[in-house]
Design a protein around this motif. Structure first.
Motif, PDB file in Angstrom:
ATOM      1  N   SER A 202       0.830  -1.209   0.000  1.00  0.00           N
ATOM      2  CA  SER A 202       0.000   0.000   0.000  1.00  0.00           C
ATOM      3  C   SER A 202       0.861   1.255   0.000  1.00  0.00           C
ATOM      4  O   SER A 202       0.425   2.314  -0.417  1.00  0.00           O
ATOM      5  N   ARG A 206       0.130   4.336  -2.630  1.00  0.00           N
ATOM      6  CA  ARG A 206      -0.130   5.715  -2.211  1.00  0.00           C
ATOM      7  C   ARG A 206       0.928   6.699  -2.699  1.00  0.00           C
ATOM      8  O   ARG A 206       0.637   7.842  -2.976  1.00  0.00           O
ATOM      9  N   GLY A 321      -4.004   2.500   8.058  1.00  0.00           N
ATOM     10  CA  GLY A 321      -3.189   1.584   8.859  1.00  0.00           C
ATOM     11  C   GLY A 321      -3.776   0.184   9.030  1.00  0.00           C
ATOM     12  O   GLY A 321      -3.396  -0.537   9.957  1.00  0.00           O
TER      13      GLY A 321
HETATM   14  N1  LIG Z   1      -0.458   3.425  13.821  1.00  0.00           N
HETATM   15  C1  LIG Z   1       0.573   3.501  12.988  1.00  0.00           C
HETATM   16  N2  LIG Z   1       1.816   3.663  13.443  1.00  0.00           N
HETATM   17  C2  LIG Z   1       2.870   3.769  12.626  1.00  0.00           C
HETATM   18  N3  LIG Z   1       2.770   3.697  11.278  1.00  0.00           N
HETATM   19  C3  LIG Z   1       1.556   3.532  10.758  1.00  0.00           C
HETATM   20  C4  LIG Z   1       0.394   3.428  11.569  1.00  0.00           C
HETATM   21  N4  LIG Z   1      -0.678   3.274  10.789  1.00  0.00           N
HETATM   22  C5  LIG Z   1      -0.201   3.269   9.537  1.00  0.00           C
HETATM   23  N5  LIG Z   1       1.133   3.422   9.518  1.00  0.00           N
HETATM   24  C6  LIG Z   1       1.981   3.472   8.337  1.00  0.00           C
HETATM   25  O1  LIG Z   1       1.265   4.179   7.333  1.00  0.00           O
HETATM   26  C7  LIG Z   1       1.412   3.548   6.088  1.00  0.00           C
HETATM   27  C8  LIG Z   1       0.036   3.134   5.587  1.00  0.00           C
HETATM   28  O2  LIG Z   1      -0.505   2.129   6.406  1.00  0.00           O
HETATM   29  P1  LIG Z   1      -1.174   0.808   5.808  1.00  0.00           P
HETATM   30  O3  LIG Z   1      -0.396   0.334   4.640  1.00  0.00           O
HETATM   31  O4  LIG Z   1      -1.368  -0.156   6.913  1.00  0.00           O
HETATM   32  O5  LIG Z   1      -2.577   1.389   5.296  1.00  0.00           O
HETATM   33  P2  LIG Z   1      -3.845   0.601   4.763  1.00  0.00           P
HETATM   34  O6  LIG Z   1      -5.011   1.039   5.559  1.00  0.00           O
HETATM   35  O7  LIG Z   1      -3.578  -0.854   4.730  1.00  0.00           O
HETATM   36  O8  LIG Z   1      -3.983   1.181   3.298  1.00  0.00           O
HETATM   37  P3  LIG Z   1      -4.523   0.462   1.967  1.00  0.00           P
HETATM   38  O9  LIG Z   1      -6.027   0.423   2.060  1.00  0.00           O
HETATM   39  O10 LIG Z   1      -4.056   1.375   0.866  1.00  0.00           O
HETATM   40  O11 LIG Z   1      -3.922  -0.897   1.888  1.00  0.00           O
HETATM   41  C9  LIG Z   1       2.347   2.376   6.305  1.00  0.00           C
HETATM   42  O12 LIG Z   1       3.653   2.785   6.010  1.00  0.00           O
HETATM   43  C10 LIG Z   1       2.184   2.082   7.778  1.00  0.00           C
HETATM   44  O13 LIG Z   1       3.319   1.448   8.332  1.00  0.00           O
END
Ligand SMILES: Nc1ncnc2c1ncn2[C@@H]1O[C@H](COP(=O)(O)OP(=O)(O)OP(=O)(O)O)[C@@H](O)[C@H]1O
Ligand SMILES: [Mg+2]
Length: 488
Positions: A202, A206, A321
């Motif tokens: 992801s 992004r 996240g």
């Molecule tokens: N609570 C958190 N603490 C630290 N880093 C975070 C946190 N939440 C998200 N991130 C970081 O933000 C970025 C985006 O998070 P993530 O990939 O989990 O999003 P997602 O919701 O799975 O998005 P998508 O729907 O596009 O897959 C990643 O680099 C992740 O490590």
């Protein structure tokens, strides 16, 4: 030649891709109907020449299509149906594969492209969905020369995410098309595959700007945990300045082969550690906050261990996240519980294969049952006649159950319109496969891209878990992550 439709795999402007069985030998083949009404007049002749050239060349890693019908405004092509997984799934399904093995697959991709290019033919649509690892572990390229781009249907707008859009339209690769777009596409596929193995896909989705060019590559490589040894090759494949990229597939192949000779020693590459040794993907900062959400996920995990499994759906926009939390709960399970975690994901760009997101889960369960005959016997007894329904619907399990993968009846309910028994039987199997001695957590990411049958199984699974958990009979939990746009 007569074909009976099993399922439409993809319907995009100008090309319809359908899984069919041929009238004579009942073989499963993939039929592509190319709409020539919207292309330049010379497309037909040019297309016929390309298809014929690919067929005659008999390239070892390229699946050649055959023209089976010339209509007034379309051409029908068929190719064999290939069982296997696309290259991203392959990387994701076993992230701890050795670097040597990963390099071998990457090199084979460039070898196949080099062979095609030598014939003077560009693939025209190098996407993960067109690069498949067969059941024998062999890489093959699908649909070479017969993609939408090759048909010059440049007026059609791409229908998918920015990464897909970039791939689909070579004019967005700094005005280069053909061979150069193939190499750029292959670089993107490799980057995404590595990111998929690292659970950082992801980040790529992004950070890629709408225009398609990848900027600040070294920062992106850091965020995605790209192995150090691979970075120079990917940098040169994806360089925003076209003149600085590899000019031929052979050049890229040569560098990968050099890496194989020096760096592919069978150990995991630097920056990509085996999952169990890895708290978070390389270069990721520690998890911040999200205590309530993580506690809910851990409670779902713990429920499986105590017979009160549950289903938890995490809905949230891109970047909030979700995947990060899935990573966190999986790590927690590895360190603090005896629950077996089976992780999988749906993929964008892939034709919505029935039960695609579950396929690695089924493969893992099949492997377990094969090596534990008493467990297999227990599952057989508990499922009774339903085991036949499960084996019919899930080729990955048919072998473990002692049967053959089914040959579908034309128009049969198994593929076209699953009957009510199918999803319920599969859900029963998933609940039955886990026991208090071997509890499980199934984790499915990116379910916004899941197919209908997967959603039906998820629904039946949830009903079953709700009905049984009061009695402490559920040794499995399910966590899914999904963006809200799914509208389900
Ligand atoms: N609570 C958190 N603490 C630290 N880093 C975070 C946190 N939440 C998200 N991130 C970081 O933000 C970025 C985006 O998070 P993530 O990939 O989990 O999003 P997602 O919701 O799975 O998005 P998508 O729907 O596009 O897959 C990643 O680099 C992740 O490590
Ligand atoms: Mg995610």
């Amino acid at each position: 030649m007569r074909f009976d439709t099993v399922k439409i795999l993809r319907d995009s402007p100008g090309i319809t891709t359908t899984l069919v069985v041929s009238g004579e030998d009942r073989e499963r083949v993939v039929l592509r109907r190319l709409d020539l009404g919207r292309t330049w007049l010379w497309s037909r002749r040019w297309l016929e020449d390309e298809v014929e050239a690919i067929r005659r060349a008999r390239l070892s890693h390229v699946i050649a299509p055959t023209i089976v019908h010339h209509g007034p405004d379309h051409i029908d092509l068929v190719r064999p149906f290939i069982e296997g997984m696309d290259v991203r799934e392959w990387f994701a399904s076993h992230p701890t594969r050795s670097f040597a093995e990963q390099l071998r697959i990457m090199a084979t991709l460039f070898h196949a492209l080099a062979c095609l290019h030598r014939l003077g033919i560009a693939h025209g649509g190098v996407t993960p969905a067109n690069i498949v690892l067969t059941e024998n572990g062999e890489l093959v390229l699908l649909d070479a020369g017969v993609t939408r781009v090759q048909l010059a249907a440049t007026n059609d707008q791409p229908t998918t995410s920015s990464i897909g859009a970039d791939r689909g339209d070579p004019s967005r690769n700094n005005g280069t098309g053909g061979f150069s777009a193939d190499l750029f596409g292959a670089g993107l596929v490799l980057l995404e595959s590595v990111a998929q193995a690292n659970h950082t896909a992801s980040v790529l989705r992004r950070t890629q700007p709408a225009g398609g060019d990848l900027t600040d590559l070294s920062r992106q490589f850091g965020l995605m945990g790209v192995p150090d040894q691979l970075r120079p090759v990917l940098t040169k494949l994806l360089d925003p300045v076209v003149a600085q990229r590899y000019q031929t597939a052979e050049e890229a192949l040569g560098e990968l082969e050099a890496l194989m000779a020096t760096g592919g020693d069978g150990t995991p590459p630097k920056g990509l550690l085996p999952r169990s040794d890895r708290a978070v993907p390389a270069a990721e900062p520690p998890l911040v906050g999200r205590h309530t959400e993580l506690a809910a996920l851990i409670s779902c995990l713990d429920g499986a261990a105590s017979g009160t499994g549950s289903v938890l759906c995490m809905l949230g926009d891109s970047g909030v996240g979700k995947s990060r939390l899935l990573e966190a709960v999986s790590e927690h399970a590895a360190q603090h519980s005896k629950v077996t975690v089976l992780r999988a994901a749906a993929f964008d760009q892939a034709p919505a294969r029935p039960l695609g997101p579950f396929s690695s889960v089924f493969r893992d369960l099949a492997a377990h049952l094969r090596t534990h005959p008493s467990e297999l016997q227990r599952v057989r007894e508990e499922l009774g006649e339903l085991i036949v329904v499960v084996g019919d619907q899930v080729p990955e399990l048919a072998g473990a159950f002692g049967g053959q993968a089914p040959s579908p009846e034309p128009g049969g309910w198994l593929f076209d319109a699953p009957g009510p028994a199918g999803p319920a039987a599969i859900a029963r199997f998933l609940v039955t496969a886990f026991t208090p001695h071997r509890p499980g957590l199934i984790v499915l990411d990116d379910c916004q891209w899941a197919d209908d049958l997967t959603w039906q199984v998820l629904e039946k699974f949830t009903e079953l878990v709700v009905a049984r958990r009061q009695r402490g009979l559920v040794s499995v939990s399910l966590i899914i992550a999904c963006r809200p746009e799914v509208g389900r």
